[in-house]
Design a protein around this motif. Structure first.
Motif, PDB file in Angstrom:
ATOM      1  N   ARG A  99      38.551 -65.844  26.456  1.00  0.00           N
ATOM      2  CA  ARG A  99      39.234 -64.551  26.608  1.00  0.00           C
ATOM      3  C   ARG A  99      39.188 -63.732  25.323  1.00  0.00           C
ATOM      4  NH1 ARG A  99      44.544 -67.255  29.554  1.00  0.00           N
ATOM      5  NH2 ARG A  99      43.426 -68.039  31.402  1.00  0.00           N
ATOM      6  N   GLU A 100      39.036 -64.404  24.200  1.00  0.00           N
ATOM      7  CA  GLU A 100      38.966 -63.718  22.914  1.00  0.00           C
ATOM      8  C   GLU A 100      37.597 -63.871  22.265  1.00  0.00           C
ATOM      9  OE1 GLU A 100      41.474 -61.899  22.108  1.00  0.00           O
ATOM     10  OE2 GLU A 100      42.758 -62.644  23.717  1.00  0.00           O
ATOM     11  N   ALA A 101      36.586 -64.191  23.074  1.00  0.00           N
ATOM     12  CA  ALA A 101      35.266 -64.479  22.529  1.00  0.00           C
ATOM     13  C   ALA A 101      34.370 -63.244  22.438  1.00  0.00           C
ATOM     14  CB  ALA A 101      34.571 -65.553  23.373  1.00  0.00           C
ATOM     15  N   GLY A 102      34.879 -62.083  22.811  1.00  0.00           N
ATOM     16  CA  GLY A 102      34.072 -60.871  22.742  1.00  0.00           C
ATOM     17  C   GLY A 102      33.132 -60.738  23.922  1.00  0.00           C
ATOM     18  N   PRO A 103      32.091 -59.936  23.819  1.00  0.00           N
ATOM     19  CA  PRO A 103      31.148 -59.733  24.926  1.00  0.00           C
ATOM     20  C   PRO A 103      30.513 -61.057  25.358  1.00  0.00           C
ATOM     21  CG  PRO A 103      30.811 -58.094  23.215  1.00  0.00           C
ATOM     22  CD  PRO A 103      31.749 -59.101  22.653  1.00  0.00           C
ATOM     23  N   LEU A 104      30.359 -61.227  26.664  1.00  0.00           N
ATOM     24  CA  LEU A 104      29.828 -62.476  27.202  1.00  0.00           C
ATOM     25  C   LEU A 104      28.705 -62.207  28.197  1.00  0.00           C
ATOM     26  CD1 LEU A 104      33.189 -64.342  27.932  1.00  0.00           C
ATOM     27  CD2 LEU A 104      31.669 -64.691  25.971  1.00  0.00           C
ATOM     28  N   VAL A 105      27.764 -63.141  28.241  1.00  0.00           N
ATOM     29  CA  VAL A 105      26.660 -63.086  29.203  1.00  0.00           C
ATOM     30  C   VAL A 105      26.546 -64.477  29.833  1.00  0.00           C
ATOM     31  CG1 VAL A 105      24.179 -62.809  29.518  1.00  0.00           C
ATOM     32  CG2 VAL A 105      25.409 -61.300  27.941  1.00  0.00           C
ATOM     33  N   LEU A 106      26.602 -64.530  31.167  1.00  0.00           N
ATOM     34  CA  LEU A 106      26.506 -65.808  31.876  1.00  0.00           C
ATOM     35  C   LEU A 106      25.085 -65.994  32.396  1.00  0.00           C
ATOM     36  CD1 LEU A 106      28.288 -68.202  32.948  1.00  0.00           C
ATOM     37  CD2 LEU A 106      28.385 -66.939  35.110  1.00  0.00           C
ATOM     38  N   TRP A 107      24.569 -67.225  32.246  1.00  0.00           N
ATOM     39  CA  TRP A 107      23.200 -67.466  32.693  1.00  0.00           C
ATOM     40  C   TRP A 107      23.069 -68.818  33.372  1.00  0.00           C
ATOM     41  CZ3 TRP A 107      19.801 -71.242  30.511  1.00  0.00           C
ATOM     42  CH2 TRP A 107      20.344 -71.945  29.423  1.00  0.00           C
ATOM     43  N   GLN A 108      22.019 -68.916  34.177  1.00  0.00           N
ATOM     44  CA  GLN A 108      21.661 -70.164  34.849  1.00  0.00           C
ATOM     45  C   GLN A 108      20.165 -70.146  35.126  1.00  0.00           C
ATOM     46  OE1 GLN A 108      23.487 -70.325  38.733  1.00  0.00           O
ATOM     47  NE2 GLN A 108      22.122 -68.781  39.580  1.00  0.00           N
ATOM     48  N   TYR A 109      19.535 -71.295  35.105  1.00  0.00           N
ATOM     49  CA  TYR A 109      18.118 -71.406  35.461  1.00  0.00           C
ATOM     50  C   TYR A 109      17.258 -70.313  34.811  1.00  0.00           C
ATOM     51  CZ  TYR A 109      19.963 -74.453  39.135  1.00  0.00           C
ATOM     52  OH  TYR A 109      20.602 -75.455  39.822  1.00  0.00           O
ATOM     53  N   ASN A 110      17.480 -70.079  33.531  1.00  0.00           N
ATOM     54  CA  ASN A 110      16.696 -69.090  32.782  1.00  0.00           C
ATOM     55  C   ASN A 110      16.844 -67.678  33.358  1.00  0.00           C
ATOM     56  OD1 ASN A 110      15.095 -68.691  30.497  1.00  0.00           O
ATOM     57  ND2 ASN A 110      13.205 -68.628  31.685  1.00  0.00           N
ATOM     58  N   ASP A 111      18.045 -67.381  33.858  1.00  0.00           N
ATOM     59  CA  ASP A 111      18.289 -66.103  34.530  1.00  0.00           C
ATOM     60  C   ASP A 111      19.708 -65.631  34.214  1.00  0.00           C
ATOM     61  OD1 ASP A 111      17.978 -63.936  36.286  1.00  0.00           O
ATOM     62  OD2 ASP A 111      18.786 -65.083  37.963  1.00  0.00           O
ATOM     63  N   VAL A 112      19.872 -64.398  33.741  1.00  0.00           N
ATOM     64  CA  VAL A 112      21.192 -63.824  33.483  1.00  0.00           C
ATOM     65  C   VAL A 112      21.795 -63.382  34.815  1.00  0.00           C
ATOM     66  CG1 VAL A 112      22.395 -61.824  32.511  1.00  0.00           C
ATOM     67  CG2 VAL A 112      20.739 -63.090  31.124  1.00  0.00           C
ATOM     68  N   ILE A 113      23.043 -63.812  35.104  1.00  0.00           N
ATOM     69  CA  ILE A 113      23.637 -63.525  36.412  1.00  0.00           C
ATOM     70  C   ILE A 113      24.939 -62.728  36.325  1.00  0.00           C
ATOM     71  CG2 ILE A 113      22.593 -65.541  37.492  1.00  0.00           C
ATOM     72  CD1 ILE A 113      25.328 -66.938  37.249  1.00  0.00           C
ATOM     73  N   CYS A 114      25.559 -62.650  35.154  1.00  0.00           N
ATOM     74  CA  CYS A 114      26.807 -61.898  35.040  1.00  0.00           C
ATOM     75  C   CYS A 114      26.950 -61.388  33.605  1.00  0.00           C
ATOM     76  CB  CYS A 114      28.008 -62.763  35.424  1.00  0.00           C
ATOM     77  SG  CYS A 114      29.568 -61.861  35.575  1.00  0.00           S
ATOM     78  N   ILE A 115      27.367 -60.124  33.467  1.00  0.00           N
ATOM     79  CA  ILE A 115      27.375 -59.478  32.156  1.00  0.00           C
ATOM     80  C   ILE A 115      28.693 -58.731  31.957  1.00  0.00           C
ATOM     81  CG2 ILE A 115      26.048 -57.983  30.608  1.00  0.00           C
ATOM     82  CD1 ILE A 115      23.859 -58.032  32.863  1.00  0.00           C
ATOM     83  N   SER A 116      29.313 -58.912  30.822  1.00  0.00           N
ATOM     84  CA  SER A 116      30.513 -58.132  30.524  1.00  0.00           C
ATOM     85  C   SER A 116      30.104 -56.685  30.238  1.00  0.00           C
ATOM     86  CB  SER A 116      31.252 -58.724  29.328  1.00  0.00           C
ATOM     87  OG  SER A 116      30.490 -58.571  28.148  1.00  0.00           O
ATOM     88  N   PRO A 117      31.016 -55.723  30.435  1.00  0.00           N
ATOM     89  CA  PRO A 117      30.657 -54.312  30.239  1.00  0.00           C
ATOM     90  C   PRO A 117      30.091 -54.009  28.853  1.00  0.00           C
ATOM     91  CG  PRO A 117      32.767 -54.484  31.360  1.00  0.00           C
ATOM     92  CD  PRO A 117      32.402 -55.867  30.942  1.00  0.00           C
ATOM     93  N   GLU A 118      30.628 -54.658  27.805  1.00  0.00           N
ATOM     94  CA  GLU A 118      30.150 -54.401  26.447  1.00  0.00           C
ATOM     95  C   GLU A 118      28.711 -54.862  26.266  1.00  0.00           C
ATOM     96  OE1 GLU A 118      34.527 -55.430  26.521  1.00  0.00           O
ATOM     97  OE2 GLU A 118      32.667 -56.339  27.251  1.00  0.00           O
ATOM     98  N   ALA A 119      28.399 -56.024  26.855  1.00  0.00           N
ATOM     99  CA  ALA A 119      27.033 -56.529  26.757  1.00  0.00           C
ATOM    100  C   ALA A 119      26.074 -55.672  27.567  1.00  0.00           C
ATOM    101  CB  ALA A 119      26.981 -57.982  27.234  1.00  0.00           C
ATOM    102  N   LYS A 120      26.559 -55.167  28.705  1.00  0.00           N
ATOM    103  CA  LYS A 120      25.722 -54.290  29.523  1.00  0.00           C
ATOM    104  C   LYS A 120      25.399 -53.010  28.753  1.00  0.00           C
ATOM    105  CE  LYS A 120      26.541 -54.337  33.853  1.00  0.00           C
ATOM    106  NZ  LYS A 120      27.141 -54.139  35.199  1.00  0.00           N
TER     107      LYS A 120
END
Length: 282
Positions: A99-120
């Motif tokens: 929750r306090e880790a800043g912008p986040l990007v979630l990935w699986q199988y060499n594929d980005v699947i979810c992005i925080s607004p800041e990272a986007k």
């Protein structure tokens, strides 16, 4: 369909009085007749599909029926509820340090699947390779997070936590709706993190009353589960869906009401690729 390839099938259309006592029996007898047409016992049938539609008036009164349908459509009040960054929200629930880790990007199988607004905003896109997303998110003080996984039977992504949170969320939403509207609604779950909600009767067709209800539901779900939900409210599903997209932070504040005055502006700012059936989401 019947057999390994479901190559043999039959269909029929019949009129039923949904309020009549014989409706179910008539439908069952018709299904048995179809089974007999393809030479199959009921135990051999792999599936039976049923499509139900309202009978349209064809003779006198058809113009009145069309006018009544137009009036109903004009008063219909539909919400589209969509959880913001659902998969990342689930990870934050299981790992509060995120929750306090800043912008986040979630990935699986060499594929980005979810992005925080800041990272986007920093240029990370869905289905980008993690190796391409990592320098972009690290440059703004963020990090990559891998999807839940388990080692048996063999290393693979595990969707159990996501499904569990989704079930809990929709159960809570339905309970809140029952308490608030006493069953006077239609809730249609369309994915793991989004749903359509028809509250036409409950709010007497008022978009503003629906907005007040949406704010209350969103606040209760956020307090109970820690999820942010964007809501679009409109006269049909497509407009409600586009409204929830436009409501998402940072551009929106989580709620967008699409009425006659704002519809044109919404369509002007919406790329054609975001319309259903027009290709990718762009």
């Amino acid at each position: 369909g019947r057999g390994y390839c479901d190559a043999i099938s039959r269909s029929t259309a019949l009129e039923l009085d949904p309020g009549g006592a014989e409706a179910v029996g008539k439908a069952i007898r018709e299904a048995l007749r179809l089974f007999d047409c393809i030479g199959a016992a009921p135990s051999e049938i792999r599936g039976l599909g049923v499509h139900i539609s309202l009978d349209r008036q064809k003779s006198t009164g058809s113009k009145d029926a069309k006018n009544q349908g137009a009036e109903r459509a004009a008063d219909r009040t539909i919400m589209h509820l969509d959880v913001d960054c659902f998969f990342l929200a689930v990870h934050k629930r299981y790992d509060p340090s995120l929750r306090e880790a800043g912008p986040l990007v979630l990935w699986q199988y060499n594929d980005v699947i979810c992005i925080s607004p800041e990272a986007k905003a920093a240029g990370v896109k869905k289905h980008m390779r993690p190796s391409e997303a990592q320098p972009l998110v690290q440059a703004i003080g963020g990090r990559l997070v891998h999807a839940f996984s388990r080692r048996w039977p063999g290393p693979r992504v595990w969707y159990g936590p996501y499904m569990a949170v989704s079930r809990e969320m929709f159960t809570l939403l339905r309970q809140r709706l029952e308490d608030e509207l006493s069953g006077n609604f239609v809730l249609e779950r369309v994915s793991i993190d989004e749903a359509y909600l028809d509250v036409t009767s409950a709010v007497s067709g008022s978009l503003q009353a629906a907005a007040a209800l949406a704010r209350k539901l969103v606040a209760e779900l956020q307090q109970a589960m820690g999820v942010q939900i964007s809501v679009g409210i409109a006269r049909n599903r497509l407009q409600a869906k586009l409204g929830s997209v436009g409501a998402k932070p940072p551009k929106g504040d989580g709620l967008r009401v699409v009425d006659e005055d704002s519809l044109e502006a919404l369509l002007n700012e919406t790329p054609a690729t975001r319309l259903a059936g027009c290709g990718s989401r762009g």
